[in-house]
Design an enzyme around this catalytic site. Structure first.
Site, PDB file in Angstrom:
ATOM      1  N   ARG A  50      95.702 109.884  23.492  1.00 29.11           N
ATOM      2  CA  ARG A  50      94.882 109.827  24.711  1.00 29.11           C
ATOM      3  C   ARG A  50      93.760 110.857  24.618  1.00 29.11           C
ATOM      4  NH1 ARG A  50      95.677 112.960  28.865  1.00 29.11           N
ATOM      5  NH2 ARG A  50      97.939 112.920  28.769  1.00 29.11           N
TER       6      ARG A  50
ATOM      7  N   TYR B 123      74.824  96.596  38.489  1.00 28.92           N
ATOM      8  CA  TYR B 123      76.010  95.861  38.027  1.00 28.92           C
ATOM      9  C   TYR B 123      77.110  95.969  39.098  1.00 28.92           C
ATOM     10  CZ  TYR B 123      80.088  94.517  35.350  1.00 28.92           C
ATOM     11  OH  TYR B 123      81.243  93.902  34.939  1.00 28.92           O
TER      12      TYR B 123
ATOM     13  N   ASP C 184      72.709 102.593  32.088  1.00 32.49           N
ATOM     14  CA  ASP C 184      73.606 101.558  31.575  1.00 32.49           C
ATOM     15  C   ASP C 184      72.743 100.636  30.716  1.00 32.49           C
ATOM     16  OD1 ASP C 184      75.121  99.267  31.150  1.00 32.49           O
ATOM     17  OD2 ASP C 184      76.032  99.276  33.142  1.00 32.49           O
TER      18      ASP C 184
ATOM     19  N   LYS D 291      80.440  93.860  25.202  1.00 29.00           N
ATOM     20  CA  LYS D 291      79.367  92.868  25.098  1.00 29.00           C
ATOM     21  C   LYS D 291      78.780  92.863  23.679  1.00 29.00           C
ATOM     22  CE  LYS D 291      80.472  92.656  29.425  1.00 29.00           C
ATOM     23  NZ  LYS D 291      79.790  93.351  30.506  1.00 29.00           N
TER      24      LYS D 291
HETATM   25  C1  PLP Z   1      80.208  94.142  31.583  1.00 30.20           C
HETATM   26  C2  PLP Z   1      79.361  95.225  32.118  1.00 30.20           C
HETATM   27  C3  PLP Z   1      79.918  96.430  32.563  1.00 30.20           C
HETATM   28  C4  PLP Z   1      81.418  96.669  32.622  1.00 30.20           C
HETATM   29  O1  PLP Z   1      82.004  96.663  31.378  1.00 30.20           O
HETATM   30  P1  PLP Z   1      83.543  96.243  31.105  1.00 30.20           P
HETATM   31  O2  PLP Z   1      83.676  96.398  29.647  1.00 30.20           O
HETATM   32  O3  PLP Z   1      83.691  94.829  31.612  1.00 30.20           O
HETATM   33  O4  PLP Z   1      84.385  97.177  31.901  1.00 30.20           O
HETATM   34  C5  PLP Z   1      79.059  97.432  32.993  1.00 30.20           C
HETATM   35  N1  PLP Z   1      77.728  97.261  33.012  1.00 30.20           N
HETATM   36  C6  PLP Z   1      77.154  96.105  32.621  1.00 30.20           C
HETATM   37  C7  PLP Z   1      75.672  95.975  32.672  1.00 30.20           C
HETATM   38  C8  PLP Z   1      77.940  95.050  32.166  1.00 30.20           C
HETATM   39  O5  PLP Z   1      77.371  93.902  31.780  1.00 30.20           O
END
Ligand code: PLP
Length: 393
Positions: free
Chosen positions: A47, A105, A177, A202
């Site tokens: 962890r 988001y 982000d 992603k």
């Molecule tokens: C998918 C996404 C998240 C969250 O990510 P997870 O891996 O699903 O927790 C945050 N910001 C954006 C822009 C996203 O597309």
């Protein structure tokens, strides 16, 4: 039963070893105490730190830190939301406020308004493209200025250098982000951003087979986030770190191709008579086209404008839903960035909490469909979309 441990390997494998273990053995009790007391390098518990996970984080730091003056560090998480929530919990305190774009988001919006609000953190949503509105919202209690490199589903581009200027003037960290862009399109640290977060689920994964997140930035700041991650526990698993590390190896190739396909797709569909609108920063008519040209990387196929295209068929909500249903090569699914082309109808999925007035205020048509372009043949993708549009009621 006692299962003996293998001897440590002398040779260095070319592939990344998966250290699938929760804990690490010490030769002596003193070694254990020295590692915990930072008097000796070493691992104690996964962890806290795991070598496979550290390898992934370091690779992301190298990628995001390209062209940045000074050292860059990264820390990995079990999901994008674990990364985002941990960053916000690190930087905020009771009585603080967070200034964020209205086109935020949904998960981030949830952490701020449902969770952090209970601990006395205020969220101030502004038009992220209006610098004077951003500046006016920031005050002495602002703990974080938040932005998204590319906003969903309008594909608005954040003016990162200008936002970094506002953040610097007011002494507030700017967190971005950058999930929709990926480090193969834009590296926000180069533009003065303090911390970058990604949902590695992603583009970094690229194969829709893992969830993960990562935070990248100046080592002092990342060290504070790491401390909170150890306490809060959203650490990445070694198996998932292996898949994400493997994903990084092909990230530039995949994203280059996905961006080139997205541009061709956006151009072709914007000429279709049943299409009311296409939002893609690669199109000269997009409000942030020039900004994208300035901030985003280019390769042999020209500037990379990202690989998410928002297509709005004429005919509102029913047309958007029917367009999705008529596609055969693209899959109806959440998420983005993988090698499969996936579509989602914004008003009924990612933006389902918005009524028509709220959608209009956010610049989102009730028929808008977000298309995450994958690695299929672009001619096939365009033919599929044209076929779906031609048959709309
Ligand atoms: C998918 C996404 C998240 C969250 O990510 P997870 O891996 O699903 O927790 C945050 N910001 C954006 C822009 C996203 O597309």
């Amino acid at each position: 039963m006692h299962l003996p441990l293998p001897e440590p390997l002398e040779q260095r494998p070319l592939g990344l070893p998966v250290h699938r273990t929760s804990t690490f053995a010490f030769a002596t009790a003193q070694d254990y105490a020295d590692v915990l007391g930072f008097r000796k390098p070493g691992y104690s518990y996964s962890r806290i730190e795991n070598p496979t996970v550290v390898a992934f984080a370091r690779a992301v730091a190298a990628l995001e830190g390209h062209g940045v003056d000074g050292p860059v560090a990264a820390d990995a998480f079990a999901s994008g939301m674990a990364a985002i929530a941990t960053v916000l919990l690190t930087l905020c305190r009771a009585g603080a406020n967070v200034v964020a774009p209205r086109a935020l988001y949904g998960g981030t919006y949830g952490v701020l308004t449902a969770d952090l609000a209970r601990f006395g953190v205020e969220t101030r949503l502004v038009d992220g493209g209006d610098l004077s509105a951003v500046r006016a919202a920031v005050d002495a209690d602002t703990a974080v200025l938040w932005a998204e490199t590319l906003a969903n589903p309008t594909m608005a581009v954040a003016d990162l250098p200008a936002l970094a200027g506002v953040a610097r003037e007011s002494g507030v960290p700017l967190v971005v982000d950058s999930t929709f862009a990926s480090p193969a399109v834009c590296r926000p640290l180069e533009h003065g951003v303090d911390l970058v977060v990604h949902s590695a689920t992603k583009y970094i994964s690229g194969h829709s087979d893992v969830t993960g997140g990562v935070v990248v930035g100046r080592p002092e700041l990342v060290e504070r986030v790491r401390g909170a991650r150890i306490n809060l526990g959203g650490s990445l698993s070694p198996d998932d770190a292996f898949l994400l590390h493997r994903g990084l190896a092909t990230l530039p190739l995949r994203v280059e191709r996905q961006c080139a396909s997205a541009l061709a797709y956006a151009q072709a569909l914007s000429r279709h008579p049943r299409v009311a609108r296409v939002d893609y920063p690669g199109l000269p008519g997009h409000r942030d086209h020039d900004l994208a040209r300035r901030l985003f990387d280019s390769g042999p196929a020209g500037t990379r404008y990202g690989a998410v295209v928002t297509v709005t068929p004429a005919g509102g909500r029913p047309a958007g839903l029917q367009f999705c249903d008529r596609l055969r090569l693209a899959t109806i699914a959440t998420s983005l960035g993988g090698h499969h082309t996936v579509v989602s109808h914004a008003a009924s999925t990612t933006h389902r909490q918005f009524d028509d007035a709220a959608l209009a205020a956010a610049g989102i048509d009730p028929g808008a469909v977000r298309v995450s372009i994958g690695l299929e043949d672009v001619g096939d993708l365009i033919a599929d979309a044209v076929h779906a549009l031609d048959g709309l009621d």
